[in-house]
Design an enzyme around this catalytic site. Structure first.
Site, PDB file in Angstrom:
ATOM      1  N   ASP A   1       0.874  -1.156   0.000  1.00 48.94           N
ATOM      2  CA  ASP A   1       0.000   0.000   0.000  1.00 48.94           C
ATOM      3  C   ASP A   1       0.923   1.221   0.000  1.00 48.94           C
ATOM      4  O   ASP A   1       2.106   1.116   0.336  1.00 48.94           O
ATOM      5  CB  ASP A   1      -0.887  -0.025   1.239  1.00 48.94           C
ATOM      6  N   LEU A   2       0.394   2.389  -0.344  1.00 49.67           N
ATOM      7  CA  LEU A   2       1.257   3.568  -0.438  1.00 49.67           C
ATOM      8  C   LEU A   2       1.078   4.512   0.757  1.00 49.67           C
ATOM      9  O   LEU A   2       1.937   4.617   1.620  1.00 49.67           O
ATOM     10  CB  LEU A   2       0.976   4.309  -1.753  1.00 49.67           C
TER      11      LEU A   2
END
Length: 212
Positions: free
Chosen positions: A9-10
């Site tokens: 995920d960022l």
């Protein structure tokens, strides 16, 4: 079997956009639901796609709210975004080990790429699966499966890392291992409830898990 592919995920995982997201969310909610939300209760909106969050506020104006949010978010983006401690060093080390790296995010792809470029992380990732690349967002397995397909990865050799329960569930639903991050804005306890395979105290912990 060893981990040869890591999907991340960022926001809230690799890059610290917490304050940017909170301010953009408060800016939007104050316009459409004045005096109803504060820093504490806005946290429930963080993680899911914007349309899922905003439909609970004003279902007839979801697209309009998304535009207001994104305008604020992009305007302030570059001055807020920074990598979490140890992220750049760890990602670089994983890349040097030959680990395949990908991003799986509920952000649209262009905005995700902007965050990677601002933090100089873009050079390390071979694929970005954004919200506009899938029909079903996390926790549906589709984004993780698409990331694996793009990287020609096996589920038995893949790890999904994230700061939100959607990330943990998406990994589990796709049949891969999952890792939560203890620096999650939601708190490590919220992630532990969903039984990730690993809990990272620091990003450097990945080096002990991956590539052995």
């Amino acid at each position: 079997m060893s981990i040869r592919t890591v999907l991340f995920d960022l926001d809230g995982t690799l890059i610290d956009t917490n304050e940017l997201i909170i301010q953009s969310m408060l800016h939007t909610l104050e316009k459409y639901a004045p005096n109803q939300y504060n820093r504490e209760n806005v946290l429930d909106f963080i993680g899911p796609p914007l349309d899922e969050s905003f439909k609970w506020v004003e279902p007839t104006k979801v697209e309009e709210m998304i535009e207001v949010y994104r305008e604020h978010n992009l305007y302030h983006h570059d001055s807020f975004v920074k990598p979490f401690d140890g992220v750049i060093e760890t990602i670089k080390a994983l890349k040097e080990r030959g680990i395949k790296l990908g991003i799986v995010t509920t952000k649209i792809g262009d905005t995700a790429l902007r965050g990677l470029k601002v933090t100089q992380l873009d050079r390390y990732f071979d694929v970005i699966i954004g919200y506009d690349d899938v029909e079903h967002a996390k926790p549906h397995p589709e984004p993780v499966l698409k990331g694996m397909e793009a990287l020609q990865a096996k589920a038995s050799e893949t790890l999904m890392v994230g700061d939100n329960y959607h990330d943990i569930l998406a990994g589990q639903n796709a049949g891969v291992k999952s890792a939560g991050v203890a620096w999650s804005l939601k708190g490590r306890e919220a992630l532990q409830k969903h039984n990730p395979d690993y809990m990272l105290e620091t990003m450097g912990d990945l080096l002990d898990i991956v590539g052995k």
